[in-house]
Design an enzyme around this catalytic site. Structure first.
Site, PDB file in Angstrom:
ATOM      1  N   ARG A 299       0.826  -1.205   0.000  1.00  7.23           N
ATOM      2  CA  ARG A 299       0.000   0.000   0.000  1.00  7.23           C
ATOM      3  C   ARG A 299       0.865   1.261   0.000  1.00  7.23           C
ATOM      4  NH1 ARG A 299      -4.815  -2.417   3.969  1.00  7.23           N
ATOM      5  NH2 ARG A 299      -5.900  -3.469   2.239  1.00  7.23           N
ATOM      6  N   HIS A 442      -6.053  -1.083  -6.906  1.00  7.75           N
ATOM      7  CA  HIS A 442      -5.352  -2.275  -6.397  1.00  7.75           C
ATOM      8  C   HIS A 442      -4.792  -2.050  -4.992  1.00  7.75           C
ATOM      9  CE1 HIS A 442      -1.244  -1.194  -8.531  1.00  7.75           C
ATOM     10  NE2 HIS A 442      -1.686  -0.214  -7.801  1.00  7.75           N
ATOM     11  N   GLU A 443      -4.541  -3.163  -4.324  1.00  8.90           N
ATOM     12  CA  GLU A 443      -4.125  -3.211  -2.925  1.00  8.90           C
ATOM     13  C   GLU A 443      -5.148  -2.564  -1.984  1.00  8.90           C
ATOM     14  OE1 GLU A 443      -1.955  -5.227  -2.547  1.00  8.90           O
ATOM     15  OE2 GLU A 443      -1.150  -5.218  -4.566  1.00  8.90           O
ATOM     16  N   GLY A 444      -6.416  -2.686  -2.326  1.00  6.29           N
ATOM     17  CA  GLY A 444      -7.480  -2.131  -1.491  1.00  6.29           C
ATOM     18  C   GLY A 444      -7.981  -0.832  -2.063  1.00  6.29           C
TER      19      GLY A 444
END
Length: 600
Positions: A299, A442-444
């Site tokens: 993140r 992406h990544e949340g």
């Protein structure tokens, strides 16, 4: 047309953050970083900068124009990547922050991440192979047994193998509680893996001997939900003696993306022939907690991707605005006079200043978060480590989402400044705008980051994280006052924190009353106001350092004047929005929450 003189990122700004704002050399007093100094940092940064500008940046357009191809069940990377990715490995960026005993350099993340930002700005798809590999190898380093470390980690850190994180499944999306991939134990110590994963970045290519997938799966008989998920190292090719044998990890197809075209996103099928072997990493059923190490690192790296993608476009727009003649000043009466560069027009300067405020505010936040990460891992004092951990944990959702969301706006401004040319593929701003959008997904997604911030981070440790942030912000306010920075800015920030603290207590109370949906209804707006606030803190700190430098007669007056003007812009245009957003959150407007399906 790309300007080959684009510096990608301002060296002066990076040095300002490292040495004037953060004083990164103080990390060298910690035993883990004792072999480093400003000289080693400079050597590392300079080598990466040169490579990014001279070698990697010229590859961006050809890779974007010719994405990786799915041919006969395998992914074929663009030919130029076969040349440049190994050279990136040679720079030492793969394992720069890792311990010497695993082949690393024990470099501070603060320095390493800012160096990597140049690679991201030059060609983020190419650099993506590396930071995915680093994160996967670090998981094995932290939780794997000796055999897994020897067979996979060492080869990943050396660049012989690459790595991925394989979480998402068709139908499950971001809901990791719904992972269905199965792991069946065998008498030989490995597990047989069966299932499918989707959107696996870099999951197959022809640039390395092997790809190791850090895979979430359920051991047969595991409990339902998050508590039943385990972590496995699943290589595409498994070791058997001195040979590598296909491990029944099948590439089912490539996902066609609007950006990040050099880093393929794939659908993977495990165990089509019943012979996909995986090795447990850590203890059973603790896979989610382990994977959060890589996700949190990722993140922050996504945040750097966002800032870097915004930065290279800002540098492109700035150069274009300085060299593109069009129109005349409003006061000019003679139509035969020479046209002026468009930077002379106030609205272009408005857009450029907003880009600058976003880009440099984002890098300041990311560098600060990285510094806390270094202290959380290596500070000698336990209390200091815990405090730094609380701060990095609190700031991670913002460090990921702010550069992506505001960075996308900055990228659209780069297109706008280029006018009609910006809307063409002959110029690069449209490509960077396409790339940037993924960083908010992406990544949340941003929605997930907002729930993480409000539902977990701001209430962590009975408010200890927020108390630590208050102390950091107050220190910046005090320093700004001493430096002679406009008193109103410190007062704005102090009042904003008090408002956010009060709002947070109100929302936490709603959650404690058993109404989590009501508490989280405006979580994205909460994330927005929190982001404006922490970037305001960073701009106040930069303003204080700049005012001190000017008062001390350090020179480089234009640089410091630009910093103060960008800070002025943030406090004039963004910080006042905190109160407006807070009022919206307090209002409990339920317009979209109560909207029914058939009303749409």
């Amino acid at each position: 047309m790309a300007d080959t003189t684009n510096p990608l990122i301002s060296d002066r700004d990076v040095d300002f953050l490292l040495y004037e704002v953060l004083g990164v050399e103080r990390l060298c007093a910690l035993p883990y970083f004792a072999d480093h100094s400003r000289e080693t940092f400079t050597l590392f940064l300079d080598s990466v900068r040169r490579f990014a500008r001279d070698v990697l940046f010229p590859t961006y357009r050809p890779v974007d124009e010719e994405p990786a191809k799915f041919v006969d069940g395998r992914i074929k990377a663009h030919p130029v990547l076969h040349k440049v990715v190994p050279r990136m490995v040679d720079l030492g960026v793969l394992s720069a922050t890792r311990p010497v005993d695993v082949g690393g350099q024990q470099m501070p993340m603060t320095v390493s991440a800012l160096a990597n930002a140049y690679l991201m700005a030059a060609n983020l798809s190419a650099s993506g192979y590396l930071w995915l590999t680093t994160g996967a190898a670090h998981l094995i380093e932290a939780f794997g047994d000796d055999w897994v470390k020897q067979e996979f980690m060492a080869r990943m850190y050396s660049g012989e193998y690459t790595g991925t994180m394989a979480l998402t499944e068709p139908g499950a999306g971001s809901s990791l509680a719904d992972v269905r991939t199965k792991a069946t134990p065998t008498a030989d110590g490995h597990y047989l893996i069966e299932g499918a994963k989707i959107f696996i970045s870099g999951g197959d290519h022809d640039m390395a001997d092997n790809v190791v997938h850090m895979t979430l799966a359920r051991i047969e008989g595991a409990p339902a939900g998050i508590k039943g998920v385990s972590l496995f190292a699943v290589p595409r090719m498994r070791p058997e003696g001195d040979a590598l044998v296909f491990n029944d990890v099948n590439t089912a197809g490539a996902v066609h993306k609007i950006g990040w075209r050099g880093l393929p996103s794939l659908v993977l099928n495990y165990g089509e022939s019943g012979d996909c072997r995986g090795w447990l990493v850590g203890e059973p059923h603790k896979g989610i907690s382990y994977m959060f190490q890589m996700m949190n690192e990722a993140r922050i790296m996504v945040g750097f991707n966002g800032a870097s993608t915004a930065a290279v476009a800002y540098q492109e727009s700035l150069n274009y605005a300085r060299t593109r003649p069009q129109g005349r000043p409003l006061r000019a009466k003679d139509p035969t006079t020479a046209q002026v560069p468009i930077i002379e027009h106030a609205d272009v300067r408005r857009m450029l200043l907003r880009q600058k405020a976003i880009v440099e505010g984002a890098f300041s936040l990311l560098a600060t978060t990285s510094m806390y990460a270094d202290l959380a891992a290596h500070e000698e004092d336990e209390a200091g480590r815990k405090r730094a951990f609380l701060l990095v944990d609190l700031l991670t959702p913002v460090a990921k989402s702010f550069p992506a969301e505001w960075g996308f706006e900055s990228n659209t401004l780069a297109v706008q400044i280029h006018g009609g040319y910006g809307y063409t593929s002959e110029y690069l701003p449209e490509a960077w705008m396409r790339d940037q959008k993924l960083n908010s997904i992406h990544e949340g997604t941003t929605g997930i980051q907002s729930m993480d911030l409000l539902g977990r981070k701001v209430v962590a440790a009975q408010g200890a994280a927020m108390q630590a942030l208050k102390e950091e912000v107050q220190a910046a306010c005090d320093r700004a006052r001493s430096a002679g920075v406009d008193e109103a800015w410190s007062k704005q920030l102090e009042a904003a924190f008090d408002g956010i603290a009060s709002l947070t207590m109100t929302l936490a109370g709603i959650g404690m009353q058993g109404e989590p949906e009501r508490m989280m209804r405006h979580s994205v707006h909460y994330l927005q106001l929190f982001s404006i606030f922490v970037v305001g803190w960073q701009w106040l700190l930069q303003a204080a350092v700049s005012a001190e430098a000017r008062a001390a007669g350090k020179g480089d007056d234009a640089f410091y004047a630009g910093k103060l003007k960008a800070a002025q812009y943030w406090f004039a245009t963004e910080v006042p929005r905190i109160a407006q957003l807070a009022a919206l959150v307090r209002s409990e407007d339920d317009s979209y929450d109560s909207m029914q399906d058939d009303w749409f």
